[in-house]
Design a protein around this motif. Structure first.
Motif, PDB file in Angstrom:
ATOM      1  N   SER B   7      38.156  44.048  38.054  1.00  0.00           N
ATOM      2  CA  SER B   7      37.809  44.997  39.104  1.00  0.00           C
ATOM      3  C   SER B   7      38.464  44.570  40.411  1.00  0.00           C
ATOM      4  N   PRO B   8      38.772  45.544  41.289  1.00  0.00           N
ATOM      5  CA  PRO B   8      38.692  46.973  41.019  1.00  0.00           C
ATOM      6  C   PRO B   8      39.831  47.423  40.111  1.00  0.00           C
ATOM      7  N   ARG B   9      39.817  48.650  39.653  1.00  0.00           N
ATOM      8  CA  ARG B   9      40.930  49.172  38.858  1.00  0.00           C
ATOM      9  C   ARG B   9      42.081  49.590  39.755  1.00  0.00           C
ATOM     10  N   TYR B  10      41.754  50.064  40.931  1.00  0.00           N
ATOM     11  CA  TYR B  10      42.777  50.483  41.883  1.00  0.00           C
ATOM     12  C   TYR B  10      42.404  49.957  43.256  1.00  0.00           C
ATOM     13  N   LYS B  11      43.462  49.571  44.021  1.00  0.00           N
ATOM     14  CA  LYS B  11      43.227  49.087  45.373  1.00  0.00           C
ATOM     15  C   LYS B  11      44.394  49.524  46.239  1.00  0.00           C
ATOM     16  N   ILE B  12      44.063  50.193  47.340  1.00  0.00           N
ATOM     17  CA  ILE B  12      45.063  50.566  48.330  1.00  0.00           C
ATOM     18  C   ILE B  12      44.730  49.823  49.601  1.00  0.00           C
ATOM     19  N   THR B  13      45.710  49.155  50.164  1.00  0.00           N
ATOM     20  CA  THR B  13      45.478  48.384  51.370  1.00  0.00           C
ATOM     21  C   THR B  13      46.689  48.487  52.276  1.00  0.00           C
ATOM     22  N   GLU B  14      46.483  48.121  53.507  1.00  0.00           N
ATOM     23  CA  GLU B  14      47.603  48.096  54.440  1.00  0.00           C
ATOM     24  C   GLU B  14      48.173  46.683  54.494  1.00  0.00           C
ATOM     25  N   LYS B  15      49.445  46.599  54.772  1.00  0.00           N
ATOM     26  CA  LYS B  15      50.067  45.274  54.868  1.00  0.00           C
ATOM     27  C   LYS B  15      49.356  44.452  55.940  1.00  0.00           C
ATOM     28  N   SER B  16      49.317  43.171  55.696  1.00  0.00           N
ATOM     29  CA  SER B  16      48.674  42.143  56.511  1.00  0.00           C
ATOM     30  C   SER B  16      47.166  42.035  56.258  1.00  0.00           C
ATOM     31  N   GLN B  17      46.629  42.948  55.443  1.00  0.00           N
ATOM     32  CA  GLN B  17      45.212  42.835  55.080  1.00  0.00           C
ATOM     33  C   GLN B  17      45.049  41.869  53.915  1.00  0.00           C
ATOM     34  N   ALA B  18      43.816  41.449  53.710  1.00  0.00           N
ATOM     35  CA  ALA B  18      43.492  40.581  52.579  1.00  0.00           C
ATOM     36  C   ALA B  18      42.941  41.410  51.424  1.00  0.00           C
ATOM     37  N   VAL B  19      43.308  41.040  50.202  1.00  0.00           N
ATOM     38  CA  VAL B  19      42.767  41.714  49.017  1.00  0.00           C
ATOM     39  C   VAL B  19      42.331  40.664  48.005  1.00  0.00           C
ATOM     40  N   ALA B  20      41.382  41.040  47.186  1.00  0.00           N
ATOM     41  CA  ALA B  20      40.887  40.122  46.156  1.00  0.00           C
ATOM     42  C   ALA B  20      40.660  40.883  44.869  1.00  0.00           C
ATOM     43  N   PHE B  21      40.996  40.236  43.761  1.00  0.00           N
ATOM     44  CA  PHE B  21      40.798  40.837  42.441  1.00  0.00           C
ATOM     45  C   PHE B  21      39.909  39.897  41.630  1.00  0.00           C
ATOM     46  N   TRP B  22      39.100  40.509  40.783  1.00  0.00           N
ATOM     47  CA  TRP B  22      38.161  39.717  39.987  1.00  0.00           C
ATOM     48  C   TRP B  22      38.417  39.933  38.509  1.00  0.00           C
ATOM     49  N   CYS B  23      38.217  38.875  37.724  1.00  0.00           N
ATOM     50  CA  CYS B  23      38.413  38.946  36.289  1.00  0.00           C
ATOM     51  C   CYS B  23      37.311  38.190  35.568  1.00  0.00           C
ATOM     52  N   ASP B  24      36.764  38.800  34.533  1.00  0.00           N
ATOM     53  CA  ASP B  24      35.774  38.153  33.670  1.00  0.00           C
ATOM     54  C   ASP B  24      36.347  38.102  32.267  1.00  0.00           C
ATOM     55  N   PRO B  25      36.702  36.927  31.772  1.00  0.00           N
ATOM     56  CA  PRO B  25      37.350  36.846  30.452  1.00  0.00           C
ATOM     57  C   PRO B  25      36.347  37.035  29.321  1.00  0.00           C
ATOM     58  N   ILE B  26      36.866  37.074  28.129  1.00  0.00           N
ATOM     59  CA  ILE B  26      36.011  37.152  26.951  1.00  0.00           C
ATOM     60  C   ILE B  26      35.213  35.853  26.853  1.00  0.00           C
ATOM     61  N   SER B  27      33.946  35.981  26.551  1.00  0.00           N
ATOM     62  CA  SER B  27      33.066  34.822  26.483  1.00  0.00           C
ATOM     63  C   SER B  27      33.599  33.791  25.493  1.00  0.00           C
ATOM     64  N   GLY B  28      33.670  32.536  25.953  1.00  0.00           N
ATOM     65  CA  GLY B  28      34.132  31.464  25.078  1.00  0.00           C
ATOM     66  C   GLY B  28      35.617  31.168  25.181  1.00  0.00           C
TER      67      GLY B  28
END
Lengths: 111, 116
Positions: B7-28
């Motif tokens: 998440s997120p699936r889509y992200k629109i941002t302006e240059k010089s801004q900060a963005v973060a992406f999250w990932c939850d892998p398969i358990s184990g």
């Protein structure tokens, strides 16, 4: 940098025909894998072939590996419209833990 | 069927801004990968974790990108500041073991980043 190069870059065939795509790489590998990517499902693993194997089958897929030529081929038999996707080879370099993907072949199967 | 979540699936941002992406892998799954895929190209590995440790980050632009997997489970990839050239699909994948083993990677749906 990408060590694998797929050939052709794009391929268009009729449903029922066979599709063959090739992957060439530059250095010694541990294993080679093929992945499919379409807009609906993201990247999906298809088949893995070890460096000491020459051929492997999985359903309608046949993969060959020629380590002397540093190349692999993926054959899809009796293609279907649902096979329309981009296909990537991924290599794991010997002595490393790093996957390197190729540039991909865009396959279009016409119904 | 277990899946890799992003998440997120889509992200629109302006240059010089900060963005973060999250990932939850398969358990184990001990190994987690972040890739960047530019349109028309194959995925390029940015960083690879084994549990909470970085195994490879040689292609990560460390002046602006950072990644962490603090508890060895989920992971965050951050870009600060974002640049126009960062527009791409960011893919997360996981596998049971390291790439040298004979195991496959399972990919999440990706985050499409657009930097304006």
């Amino acid at each position: 940098s990408q060590q694998g190069e797929e050939d052709p870059q794009a391929l268009s065939i009729q449903e029922g025909e066979n599709a063959t795509m090739n992957c060439s790489y530059k250095t010694s590998i541990n294993n080679l894998q093929w992945y499919r990517q379409n807009s609906g499902r993201g990247l999906v693993h298809l088949i893995l072939i070890r460096s000491n194997e020459r051929e492997k089958h999985s359903g309608r897929l046949r993969v060959t590996l020629d380590t002397s030529k540093k190349s692999s081929s993926l054959l899809i038999t009796a293609s279907r419209a649902a096979d329309t996707a981009s296909y990537f080879c991924a290599t794991v370099l010997s002595g490393t833990y790093k996957y390197i993907f190729g540039t991909g072949t865009r396959l279009k199967v016409l119904a | 069927e277990a899946e890799v979540a992003q998440s997120p699936r889509y992200k629109i941002t302006e240059k010089s801004q900060a963005v973060a992406f999250w990932c939850d892998p398969i358990s184990g799954h001990a190994t987690l990968y972040w890739y960047r895929q530019i349109l028309g190209q194959g995925p390029e590995l940015l960083v690879q974790f084994q549990d909470e440790s970085v195994v490879d980050d040689s292609q990560l632009p460390k002046d602006r990108f950072s990644a962490e997997r603090l508890k060895g489970v989920d992971s965050t990839l951050k870009i600060q500041p974002a640049e126009l050239g960062d527009s791409a699909m960011y893919l997360c994948a996981s596998s049971l073991e390291l790439a040298g083993s004979l195991n496959e990677q399972f990919f999440g749906p990706g985050t499409r980043l657009t930097v304006l």
